[in-house]
Design a protein around this motif. Structure first.
Motif, PDB file in Angstrom:
ATOM      1  N   VAL A  12       0.865  -1.179   0.000  1.00 31.96           N
ATOM      2  CA  VAL A  12       0.000   0.000   0.000  1.00 31.96           C
ATOM      3  C   VAL A  12       0.899   1.226   0.000  1.00 31.96           C
ATOM      4  CG1 VAL A  12      -1.847   1.235   1.176  1.00 31.96           C
ATOM      5  CG2 VAL A  12      -1.708  -1.268   1.356  1.00 31.96           C
ATOM      6  N   CYS A  13       0.744   2.068  -0.995  1.00 38.67           N
ATOM      7  CA  CYS A  13       1.571   3.266  -1.147  1.00 38.67           C
ATOM      8  C   CYS A  13       0.730   4.485  -0.777  1.00 38.67           C
ATOM      9  CB  CYS A  13       2.046   3.394  -2.594  1.00 38.67           C
ATOM     10  SG  CYS A  13       2.902   1.934  -3.228  1.00 38.67           S
ATOM     11  N   VAL A  14       1.211   5.275   0.185  1.00 38.89           N
ATOM     12  CA  VAL A  14       0.468   6.444   0.646  1.00 38.89           C
ATOM     13  C   VAL A  14       1.353   7.679   0.506  1.00 38.89           C
ATOM     14  CG1 VAL A  14      -0.908   7.455   2.492  1.00 38.89           C
ATOM     15  CG2 VAL A  14      -0.698   4.959   2.323  1.00 38.89           C
ATOM     16  N   ASP A  15       1.017   8.517  -0.445  1.00 37.75           N
ATOM     17  CA  ASP A  15       1.729   9.768  -0.693  1.00 37.75           C
ATOM     18  C   ASP A  15       1.028  10.859   0.106  1.00 37.75           C
ATOM     19  OD1 ASP A  15       2.732  12.171  -1.688  1.00 37.75           O
ATOM     20  OD2 ASP A  15       2.895  11.438  -3.745  1.00 37.75           O
ATOM     21  N   LEU A  16       1.594  11.211   1.253  1.00 38.74           N
ATOM     22  CA  LEU A  16       0.951  12.176   2.137  1.00 38.74           C
ATOM     23  C   LEU A  16       0.996  13.590   1.577  1.00 38.74           C
ATOM     24  CD1 LEU A  16       2.303  10.862   5.560  1.00 38.74           C
ATOM     25  CD2 LEU A  16       0.063  10.416   4.516  1.00 38.74           C
ATOM     26  N   THR A  17       1.970  13.883   0.730  1.00 39.72           N
ATOM     27  CA  THR A  17       2.054  15.217   0.139  1.00 39.72           C
ATOM     28  C   THR A  17       0.894  15.448  -0.814  1.00 39.72           C
ATOM     29  OG1 THR A  17       4.462  15.228   0.346  1.00 39.72           O
ATOM     30  CG2 THR A  17       3.481  16.797  -1.209  1.00 39.72           C
ATOM     31  N   ARG A  18       0.626  14.475  -1.661  1.00 40.06           N
ATOM     32  CA  ARG A  18      -0.486  14.594  -2.620  1.00 40.06           C
ATOM     33  C   ARG A  18      -1.801  14.081  -2.055  1.00 40.06           C
ATOM     34  NH1 ARG A  18       1.260  12.091  -8.234  1.00 40.06           N
ATOM     35  NH2 ARG A  18       2.114  10.424  -6.901  1.00 40.06           N
ATOM     36  N   GLN A  19      -1.755  13.421  -0.898  1.00 34.89           N
ATOM     37  CA  GLN A  19      -2.953  12.871  -0.268  1.00 34.89           C
ATOM     38  C   GLN A  19      -3.655  11.865  -1.183  1.00 34.89           C
ATOM     39  OE1 GLN A  19      -4.400  14.129   3.260  1.00 34.89           O
ATOM     40  NE2 GLN A  19      -2.154  13.886   3.076  1.00 34.89           N
ATOM     41  N   VAL A  20      -2.883  10.918  -1.682  1.00 39.13           N
ATOM     42  CA  VAL A  20      -3.424   9.845  -2.511  1.00 39.13           C
ATOM     43  C   VAL A  20      -2.829   8.510  -2.068  1.00 39.13           C
ATOM     44  CG1 VAL A  20      -3.921  11.274  -4.535  1.00 39.13           C
ATOM     45  CG2 VAL A  20      -1.665  10.200  -4.299  1.00 39.13           C
ATOM     46  N   LEU A  21      -3.566   7.452  -2.333  1.00 33.12           N
ATOM     47  CA  LEU A  21      -3.171   6.098  -1.977  1.00 33.12           C
ATOM     48  C   LEU A  21      -3.396   5.186  -3.166  1.00 33.12           C
ATOM     49  CD1 LEU A  21      -4.205   4.074   1.196  1.00 33.12           C
ATOM     50  CD2 LEU A  21      -4.804   3.215  -1.076  1.00 33.12           C
ATOM     51  N   TRP A  22      -2.475   4.240  -3.357  1.00 35.80           N
ATOM     52  CA  TRP A  22      -2.688   3.195  -4.348  1.00 35.80           C
ATOM     53  C   TRP A  22      -2.049   1.906  -3.830  1.00 35.80           C
ATOM     54  CZ3 TRP A  22       0.730   7.216  -4.891  1.00 35.80           C
ATOM     55  CH2 TRP A  22       2.076   6.907  -5.131  1.00 35.80           C
ATOM     56  N   VAL A  23      -2.380   0.803  -4.458  1.00 37.57           N
ATOM     57  CA  VAL A  23      -1.811  -0.496  -4.096  1.00 37.57           C
ATOM     58  C   VAL A  23      -1.153  -1.071  -5.331  1.00 37.57           C
ATOM     59  CG1 VAL A  23      -2.276  -2.830  -3.245  1.00 37.57           C
ATOM     60  CG2 VAL A  23      -3.612  -0.895  -2.371  1.00 37.57           C
ATOM     61  N   ARG A  24       0.038  -1.617  -5.149  1.00 39.63           N
ATOM     62  CA  ARG A  24       0.724  -2.230  -6.276  1.00 39.63           C
ATOM     63  C   ARG A  24       1.268  -3.589  -5.874  1.00 39.63           C
ATOM     64  NH1 ARG A  24       6.514   1.027  -6.280  1.00 39.63           N
ATOM     65  NH2 ARG A  24       7.663  -0.757  -5.441  1.00 39.63           N
ATOM     66  N   ASP A  25       1.533  -4.392  -6.872  1.00 37.33           N
ATOM     67  CA  ASP A  25       2.190  -5.679  -6.699  1.00 37.33           C
ATOM     68  C   ASP A  25       3.322  -5.702  -7.715  1.00 37.33           C
ATOM     69  OD1 ASP A  25       3.017  -8.250  -6.345  1.00 37.33           O
ATOM     70  OD2 ASP A  25       1.084  -9.192  -6.731  1.00 37.33           O
ATOM     71  N   GLY A  26       4.542  -5.508  -7.237  1.00 33.63           N
ATOM     72  CA  GLY A  26       5.654  -5.316  -8.153  1.00 33.63           C
ATOM     73  C   GLY A  26       5.487  -3.987  -8.872  1.00 33.63           C
ATOM     74  N   THR A  27       5.370  -4.046 -10.189  1.00 28.97           N
ATOM     75  CA  THR A  27       5.183  -2.814 -10.965  1.00 28.97           C
ATOM     76  C   THR A  27       3.727  -2.597 -11.369  1.00 28.97           C
ATOM     77  OG1 THR A  27       5.665  -3.980 -13.042  1.00 28.97           O
ATOM     78  CG2 THR A  27       7.526  -2.947 -11.879  1.00 28.97           C
ATOM     79  N   ARG A  28       2.852  -3.545 -11.039  1.00 30.34           N
ATOM     80  CA  ARG A  28       1.444  -3.418 -11.416  1.00 30.34           C
ATOM     81  C   ARG A  28       0.659  -2.649 -10.368  1.00 30.34           C
ATOM     82  NH1 ARG A  28      -1.578  -8.720 -12.430  1.00 30.34           N
ATOM     83  NH2 ARG A  28      -0.712  -9.172 -10.364  1.00 30.34           N
ATOM     84  N   VAL A  29      -0.097  -1.653 -10.786  1.00 33.20           N
ATOM     85  CA  VAL A  29      -1.008  -0.957  -9.883  1.00 33.20           C
ATOM     86  C   VAL A  29      -2.310  -1.751  -9.854  1.00 33.20           C
ATOM     87  CG1 VAL A  29      -2.312   1.154  -9.454  1.00 33.20           C
ATOM     88  CG2 VAL A  29       0.046   1.290 -10.287  1.00 33.20           C
ATOM     89  N   LEU A  30      -2.665  -2.217  -8.664  1.00 32.04           N
ATOM     90  CA  LEU A  30      -3.835  -3.070  -8.507  1.00 32.04           C
ATOM     91  C   LEU A  30      -5.075  -2.306  -8.061  1.00 32.04           C
ATOM     92  CD1 LEU A  30      -2.115  -5.958  -6.515  1.00 32.04           C
ATOM     93  CD2 LEU A  30      -2.420  -5.786  -8.994  1.00 32.04           C
ATOM     94  N   PHE A  31      -4.869  -1.134  -7.474  1.00 25.99           N
ATOM     95  CA  PHE A  31      -5.973  -0.386  -6.856  1.00 25.99           C
ATOM     96  C   PHE A  31      -5.594   1.079  -6.794  1.00 25.99           C
ATOM     97  CE2 PHE A  31      -7.659   1.594  -2.996  1.00 25.99           C
ATOM     98  CZ  PHE A  31      -9.011   1.293  -3.062  1.00 25.99           C
ATOM     99  N   GLY A  32      -6.544   1.952  -7.141  1.00 22.23           N
ATOM    100  CA  GLY A  32      -6.322   3.377  -7.025  1.00 22.23           C
ATOM    101  C   GLY A  32      -5.657   3.981  -8.255  1.00 22.23           C
TER     102      GLY A  32
END
Length: 247
Positions: free
Chosen positions: A134-154
């Motif tokens: 789970v990747c959470v960029d607090l500066t941009r206030q966005v979250l996404w989930v990845r598996d390796g290089t694939r973005v699975l969510f967000g």
């Protein structure tokens, strides 16, 4: 993957994991505010938002130039009636209740989210992790989930800690999941809580996601996003957070 698009999340949904994990009850650090009486769980709608053609706020906001650039408006840094209506439409489509066309910090956060959703190459900062993270960029206030290089969510918008209640940064792992958590500290619900650091969790909120000044430390998501994230994750999954909430 932008909101509403079919994507790879369905490939990693782990059905049946609705129970909690980990030992003990965390001292939860956040809570949402319940929906209006009689409203279904997670309901928010646009009640109270200005209807098309309603009066706009013609003041020039601190993020006027950013809004003009994002919406391909004439870039003069001064609010006009046409600017205001275009900004208001941006706010309405992102479910900002106070959709008055003023380019304040809430509009800036919407712009950051839309830019992230439109530019998959910008979803960086999570390090060289393997497996689900789970990747959470607090500066941009966005979250996404990845598996390796694939973005699975967000990406999806989030609300992190307000001044004095900063969301912790670093690398963590989900250690406990509680589908219907209640915060005794703040006397409120925390649906789909996934705890990653002490009492800080990823969880849904019944409040508008753009609401200022922020959470009490947790990473808040829109109810529907938190529900989808709950189905995608499990105890032990990595959570990485970086940056700082500004504005």
């Amino acid at each position: 993957m932008t909101e509403g698009q079919p994507g790879l999340l369905a490939l990693v949904l782990r059905s049946g994991r609705r129970n909690t994990g980990g030992a003990g009850d965390p001292a939860v650090e956040d809570a949402g505010v319940p929906a209006e009486p009689g409203a279904p769980a997670g309901a928010r709608g646009l009640a109270g938002a200005r209807a098309p053609g309603a009066e706009c706020d013609l003041r020039t906001g601190p993020y006027q130039e950013a809004a003009e650039d994002h919406l391909s408006l004439p870039e003069d840094g001064v609010q006009s009636a046409d600017d205001c209506e275009a900004i208001r439409q941006l706010q309405v489509r992102n479910e900002l209740t106070a959709a008055d066309g003023y380019a304040g910090v809430e509009t800036w956060r919407i712009i950051q989210f839309e830019r992230a959703a439109a530019q998959p190459s910008s979803l960086v900062g999570c390090g060289q992790e393997t497996g689900v993270v789970v990747c959470v960029d607090l500066t941009r206030q966005v979250l996404w989930v990845r598996d390796g290089t694939r973005v699975l969510f967000g990406p999806v918008p989030v609300r992190s800690g307000m001044p004095g209640y900063a969301t912790r940064t670093g690398r963590f792992a989900i250690y406990q999941r509680v589908e219907e958590q209640w915060s005794d500290l703040y006397d409120g619900p925390m649906p789909f809580s996934q705890f990653f650091s002490g009492g800080q969790a990823l969880h849904g909120s019944y409040r508008e996601i753009w609401e200022e000044p922020g959470s009490h430390g947790c990473v808040n998501l829109r109810y529907r996003d938190a529900e989808r994230l709950w189905r995608a994750l499990r105890v032990g999954d990595t959570v990485r957070l970086w940056g700082e909430r500004d504005g």
